[in-house]
Design an enzyme around this catalytic site. Structure first.
Site, short mmCIF file in Angstrom:
data_model
loop_
_atom_site.label_atom_id
_atom_site.label_comp_id
_atom_site.label_asym_id
_atom_site.label_seq_id
_atom_site.Cartn_x
_atom_site.Cartn_y
_atom_site.Cartn_z
N GLN A 52 0.71 -1.37 -0.12
CA GLN A 52 -0.15 0.00 -0.09
C GLN A 52 0.81 1.25 -0.10
O GLN A 52 1.76 1.37 0.90
CB GLN A 52 -0.78 -0.06 1.34
CG GLN A 52 -2.03 1.04 1.27
CD GLN A 52 -2.91 1.18 2.35
OE1 GLN A 52 -2.33 1.76 3.40
NE2 GLN A 52 -3.88 0.47 2.30
N CYS A 82 -6.91 7.11 5.26
CA CYS A 82 -6.24 7.55 6.51
C CYS A 82 -7.03 8.92 7.13
O CYS A 82 -6.83 9.82 6.39
CB CYS A 82 -4.96 7.60 6.23
SG CYS A 82 -4.06 8.01 7.91
N LYS A 123 -8.42 2.21 -1.66
CA LYS A 123 -9.15 2.26 -0.29
C LYS A 123 -9.69 3.69 -0.09
O LYS A 123 -8.90 4.74 0.05
CB LYS A 123 -8.25 1.74 0.86
CG LYS A 123 -8.88 2.07 2.19
CD LYS A 123 -9.63 0.46 2.68
CE LYS A 123 -10.35 0.48 3.92
NZ LYS A 123 -9.55 0.89 5.11
N ARG A 208 -9.59 -3.95 12.36
CA ARG A 208 -9.69 -3.92 13.78
C ARG A 208 -10.58 -5.32 14.25
O ARG A 208 -9.97 -5.60 15.37
CB ARG A 208 -10.30 -2.39 14.04
CG ARG A 208 -9.47 -1.34 13.77
CD ARG A 208 -9.95 -0.06 14.42
NE ARG A 208 -11.30 0.10 13.77
CZ ARG A 208 -12.52 0.69 14.45
NH1 ARG A 208 -12.25 1.00 15.88
NH2 ARG A 208 -13.61 0.68 13.79
#
Length: 234
Positions: A52, A82, A123, A208
């Protein structure tokens, strides 16, 4: 990427982002963040690890994507999601969602630089402050030649606060032919089922949730929405 999760139902991993700011990075940077490059970009159990990149300069992103491909990365992912303030402040991550044309230019330059057999994926989040540009963002990435889009179903403004708004993804599944992967707030089998129903996606990325429960992916292998549920979600 660690191989802690081998044989747990994972079919792809993605590295931490490699920050691209002002240069073509030396190979040692790629090997440090993706040691699987020493093994054809695969974990010991054979799971491909996409490398990435995070950055905002189309030329530099293309040069570094080309280097990653030359070093053996099986796929190149781009981080436009992000939410960290320090990253956004330096024109990285989700702040770029405000500029669909720039997203197009970055991905198009990377796609041109990387051999066709190596996927270039992106993403994203639903948007920066809201989801008003989501269709423009997805159109930009598709027209740039992205092979797949993963959508974290929250804006940057939402951060990681529940809930995730998976329903915003469903119209894009109808609009585009490429693979779209749903992401965000999947902690258990019921979350996974609802994510698939509301997003209308076949594929789900977990992050997560997997760290909190290492066997999560294996459990989800046996969890699917019923055909009736899927038909009512469209």
């Amino acid at each position: 990427a660690s191989d802690v999760y081998k044989r747990q139902g994972i079919d792809r991993c993605v590295t931490e982002f490699v920050r691209v700011s002002d240069q073509l990075l030396p190979p040692r940077v790629f090997y440090r963040l993706c040691p699987e490059l020493n093994h054809h970009g695969l974990t010991p159990s054979g799971i491909p690890v996409y490398l990435q990149l995070l950055g905002s300069d189309p030329v530099l992103m293309a040069e570094n994507a080309q280097r990653a491909a030359e070093l053996g990365a099986p796929g190149i992912d781009t981080n436009f999601g992000c939410p960290a303030k320090c990253v956004n402040r330096h024109r990285g991550g989700s702040i770029l969602l405000e500029e669909p044309q720039l997203l197009h230019d970055i991905v198009a330059s990377m796609r041109h630089a990387v051999p066709k057999h190596i996927p270039v994926t992106a993403k994203i989040r639903l948007g920066y402050q809201d989801a008003s540009l989501l269709t423009d963002i997805s159109d930009a990435l598709v027209s740039a030649g992205a092979d797949e889009i993963t959508i974290h179903a929250r804006t940057r403004e939402d951060g990681y606060k529940p809930p995730a708004y998976w329903q915003h993804i469903a119209p894009l599944r109808q609009r585009h032919k490429l693979s779209i992967v749903a992401n965000g707030e999947v902690w258990n089998a019921d979350d996974y089922r609802q994510c698939r129903i509301q997003s209308n996606c076949d594929d789900v990325m977990i992050g997560r949730g997997l760290l909190a429960r290492p066997d999560l992916a294996r459990c989800l292998l046996y969890t699917s929405p019923s055909p009736r549920d899927l038909s009512t979600s469209r």
